[in-house]
Scaffold this motif. Structure first.
Motif, PDB file in Angstrom:
ATOM      1  N   ASP A 199      41.573  69.435  77.775  1.00 58.35           N
ATOM      2  CA  ASP A 199      42.622  68.685  77.542  1.00 58.35           C
ATOM      3  C   ASP A 199      43.388  69.518  76.143  1.00 58.35           C
ATOM      4  N   GLY A 200      43.419  70.748  76.450  1.00 58.28           N
ATOM      5  CA  GLY A 200      44.123  71.877  75.311  1.00 58.28           C
ATOM      6  C   GLY A 200      45.598  71.451  75.378  1.00 58.28           C
ATOM      7  N   ASP A 201      46.148  70.949  76.464  1.00 56.60           N
ATOM      8  CA  ASP A 201      47.486  70.706  76.509  1.00 56.60           C
ATOM      9  C   ASP A 201      47.936  69.520  75.641  1.00 56.60           C
ATOM     10  N   GLN A 202      46.870  68.802  75.314  1.00 51.33           N
ATOM     11  CA  GLN A 202      47.154  67.399  74.462  1.00 51.33           C
ATOM     12  C   GLN A 202      46.662  67.686  72.920  1.00 51.33           C
ATOM     13  N   MET A 203      46.145  68.875  72.623  1.00 52.49           N
ATOM     14  CA  MET A 203      45.856  69.056  71.134  1.00 52.49           C
ATOM     15  C   MET A 203      46.890  69.188  70.372  1.00 52.49           C
ATOM     16  N   SER A 204      47.158  68.673  69.139  1.00 52.76           N
ATOM     17  CA  SER A 204      48.220  68.728  68.423  1.00 52.76           C
ATOM     18  C   SER A 204      48.367  69.904  67.615  1.00 52.76           C
ATOM     19  N   LEU A 205      49.347  70.623  67.585  1.00 57.75           N
ATOM     20  CA  LEU A 205      49.521  71.914  66.983  1.00 57.75           C
ATOM     21  C   LEU A 205      50.536  71.780  65.823  1.00 57.75           C
ATOM     22  N   LEU A 206      50.152  71.788  64.606  1.00 53.41           N
ATOM     23  CA  LEU A 206      51.125  71.764  63.471  1.00 53.41           C
ATOM     24  C   LEU A 206      51.451  73.114  62.892  1.00 53.41           C
ATOM     25  N   TYR A 207      52.750  73.178  62.046  1.00 61.67           N
ATOM     26  CA  TYR A 207      53.286  74.311  61.670  1.00 61.67           C
ATOM     27  C   TYR A 207      53.110  74.210  59.968  1.00 61.67           C
ATOM     28  N   GLY A 208      52.640  74.962  59.324  1.00 59.18           N
ATOM     29  CA  GLY A 208      52.503  74.899  57.714  1.00 59.18           C
ATOM     30  C   GLY A 208      52.876  76.159  57.130  1.00 59.18           C
ATOM     31  N   GLY A 209      53.892  76.047  56.084  1.00 62.93           N
ATOM     32  CA  GLY A 209      54.356  77.257  55.416  1.00 62.93           C
ATOM     33  C   GLY A 209      55.839  77.085  55.056  1.00 62.93           C
ATOM     34  N   SER A 210      55.797  76.419  53.810  1.00 62.37           N
ATOM     35  CA  SER A 210      57.055  76.243  53.312  1.00 62.37           C
ATOM     36  C   SER A 210      58.009  75.276  53.974  1.00 62.37           C
ATOM     37  N   VAL A 211      57.434  74.344  54.387  1.00 59.97           N
ATOM     38  CA  VAL A 211      58.052  73.305  55.120  1.00 59.97           C
ATOM     39  C   VAL A 211      58.641  72.600  54.093  1.00 59.97           C
ATOM     40  N   LYS A 212      60.112  72.071  54.341  1.00 59.39           N
ATOM     41  CA  LYS A 212      60.715  71.292  53.148  1.00 59.39           C
ATOM     42  C   LYS A 212      61.767  70.413  53.855  1.00 59.39           C
ATOM     43  N   PRO A 213      62.326  69.366  53.237  1.00 56.26           N
ATOM     44  CA  PRO A 213      63.166  68.403  53.892  1.00 56.26           C
ATOM     45  C   PRO A 213      64.338  69.019  54.526  1.00 56.26           C
ATOM     46  N   GLY A 214      64.663  69.998  54.098  1.00 55.62           N
ATOM     47  CA  GLY A 214      65.832  70.727  54.411  1.00 55.62           C
ATOM     48  C   GLY A 214      65.648  71.732  55.919  1.00 55.62           C
ATOM     49  N   ASN A 215      64.320  71.890  56.016  1.00 57.26           N
ATOM     50  CA  ASN A 215      64.090  72.807  57.403  1.00 57.26           C
ATOM     51  C   ASN A 215      63.189  72.066  58.355  1.00 57.26           C
ATOM     52  N   ALA A 216      62.752  70.932  58.075  1.00 59.22           N
ATOM     53  CA  ALA A 216      61.720  70.104  58.627  1.00 59.22           C
ATOM     54  C   ALA A 216      62.278  70.042  60.248  1.00 59.22           C
ATOM     55  N   ALA A 217      63.396  69.327  60.478  1.00 62.87           N
ATOM     56  CA  ALA A 217      64.087  68.964  61.629  1.00 62.87           C
ATOM     57  C   ALA A 217      64.360  70.037  62.330  1.00 62.87           C
ATOM     58  N   GLU A 218      64.681  71.068  62.124  1.00 65.51           N
ATOM     59  CA  GLU A 218      64.714  72.345  62.791  1.00 65.51           C
ATOM     60  C   GLU A 218      63.272  72.770  63.389  1.00 65.51           C
ATOM     61  N   ILE A 219      62.338  72.994  62.375  1.00 67.52           N
ATOM     62  CA  ILE A 219      61.001  73.340  62.990  1.00 67.52           C
ATOM     63  C   ILE A 219      60.431  72.464  63.997  1.00 67.52           C
ATOM     64  N   PHE A 220      60.622  71.120  63.591  1.00 70.25           N
ATOM     65  CA  PHE A 220      60.007  70.090  64.765  1.00 70.25           C
ATOM     66  C   PHE A 220      60.835  70.143  66.107  1.00 70.25           C
ATOM     67  N   ALA A 221      61.832  70.956  66.044  1.00 73.89           N
ATOM     68  CA  ALA A 221      62.561  70.930  67.402  1.00 73.89           C
ATOM     69  C   ALA A 221      62.003  72.122  68.215  1.00 73.89           C
ATOM     70  N   ILE A 222      61.139  72.984  67.647  1.00 72.38           N
ATOM     71  CA  ILE A 222      60.784  74.158  68.278  1.00 72.38           C
ATOM     72  C   ILE A 222      59.450  73.652  69.270  1.00 72.38           C
ATOM     73  N   ALA A 223      59.522  74.022  70.432  1.00 67.60           N
ATOM     74  CA  ALA A 223      58.507  73.895  71.458  1.00 67.60           C
ATOM     75  C   ALA A 223      57.135  73.696  71.193  1.00 67.60           C
ATOM     76  N   HIS A 224      56.108  72.889  71.190  1.00 62.50           N
ATOM     77  CA  HIS A 224      54.777  72.957  70.844  1.00 62.50           C
ATOM     78  C   HIS A 224      54.616  72.915  69.348  1.00 62.50           C
ATOM     79  N   VAL A 225      55.397  72.556  68.648  1.00 66.12           N
ATOM     80  CA  VAL A 225      55.336  72.068  67.255  1.00 66.12           C
ATOM     81  C   VAL A 225      55.246  70.740  67.201  1.00 66.12           C
ATOM     82  N   ASN A 226      53.951  70.117  67.045  1.00 60.76           N
ATOM     83  CA  ASN A 226      53.907  68.505  67.218  1.00 60.76           C
ATOM     84  C   ASN A 226      53.757  68.011  65.707  1.00 60.76           C
ATOM     85  N   GLY A 227      53.910  68.847  64.543  1.00 55.20           N
ATOM     86  CA  GLY A 227      53.984  68.287  63.165  1.00 55.20           C
ATOM     87  C   GLY A 227      53.767  69.112  62.268  1.00 55.20           C
TER      88      GLY A 227
END
Length: 250
Positions: A199-227
């Motif tokens: 079920d590796g295709d269902q594992m949640s993949l998070l991005y971390g590193g200077s996530v802020k309100p101003g860039n969050a929406a843009e980062i979450f629009a990237i493929a395979h970024v689930n949080g």
């Protein structure tokens, strides 16, 4: 089934009992966020935070920032996954770059801790990430692939494991990789996890590193970024709330 969306806050060595008011504000101002929300405070705050969120209809979960591989024993200053679970935690962050760097944690140690977390019934958030020197040397994908192979136990599933990509050079610096760089790493992680786990295709993949309100929406629009795994911006509801909302709307 798509991976679950998770907004996770890592308070690191910050916060006190008075800071728990931020949890009330987060729950009040961002009810029904459209994603899972997790706060990982210092160990001394796990139990009181868990008690605080117990009446919030599972809106916010509580996690630890590390655990020992053993369930108990003569390990002064450490905390076990069993103890985290007993205190009210549902998740635990493992292999964070600050643990790998400051405490010399190896992939094998992270694997052992993750296995202990699974045995205790915790979700392990396993962190991977490259240094600035490794990025500049073009070694990013090799580093991430090696950490994935060495830090995830065989019993990992989409239900008990989340992977967080945190480029070390972007943590708390205000610097953020380009969207293409984030996408490249998250695609690699998805490919490696899918190849290794049923079920590796269902594992949640998070991005971390200077996530802020101003860039969050843009980062979450990237493929395979689930949080996101968020550091400093998770300390105040006024900062973390908009990130949660951006993920819920993604």
């Amino acid at each position: 089934m798509a991976p679950r969306k998770l907004a996770a806050g890592n308070w690191k060595m910050n916060g006190d009992l008075a800071a728990l008011d931020q949890i009330d504000a987060l729950a009040r101002d961002h009810a029904a966020p459209g994603c899972d929300v997790l706060i990982c405070p210092p160990a001394v705050l796990i139990h009181p935070m868990a008690a605080r969120v117990s009446g919030l209809a599972d809106t916010i979960a509580v996690g630890g920032q590390d655990c020992h591989a053993a369930a108990s024993g003569a390990h002064t200053g450490d905390i076990s996954a069993v103890q985290l679970k007993d205190a009210g935690a549902s998740h635990v962050i493992l292999g964070h770059s600050e643990r790998r760097t400051d405490h010399g944690e190896t992939d094998a140690e992270v694997t052992a801790k993750a296995a202990a977390a699974h045995r205790a019934g915790l979700v392990a958030i396993i962190c991977v990430g490259e240094s600035e020197a490794q990025r500049d040397a073009g070694e990013t994908l090799d580093v991430i692939a090696a950490q994935l192979a060495g830090s995830i136990p065989e019993g990992a599933t989409a239900r008990n494991t989340v992977i967080a990509y945190e480029p070390i050079w972007a943590i708390g610096t205000g610097r953020t990789p380009t969207n293409d760089q984030i996408a490249e790493v998250h695609q690699l992680m998805r490919d490696r996890l899918t190849a290794r786990f049923a079920d590796g295709d269902q594992m949640s993949l998070l991005y971390g590193g200077s996530v802020k309100p101003g860039n969050a929406a843009e980062i979450f629009a990237i493929a395979h970024v689930n949080g996101a795994l968020v550091g400093g911006a998770s300390l105040k509801a006024s900062d973390f709330g908009p990130i949660v909302s951006a993920l819920g709307a993604a």
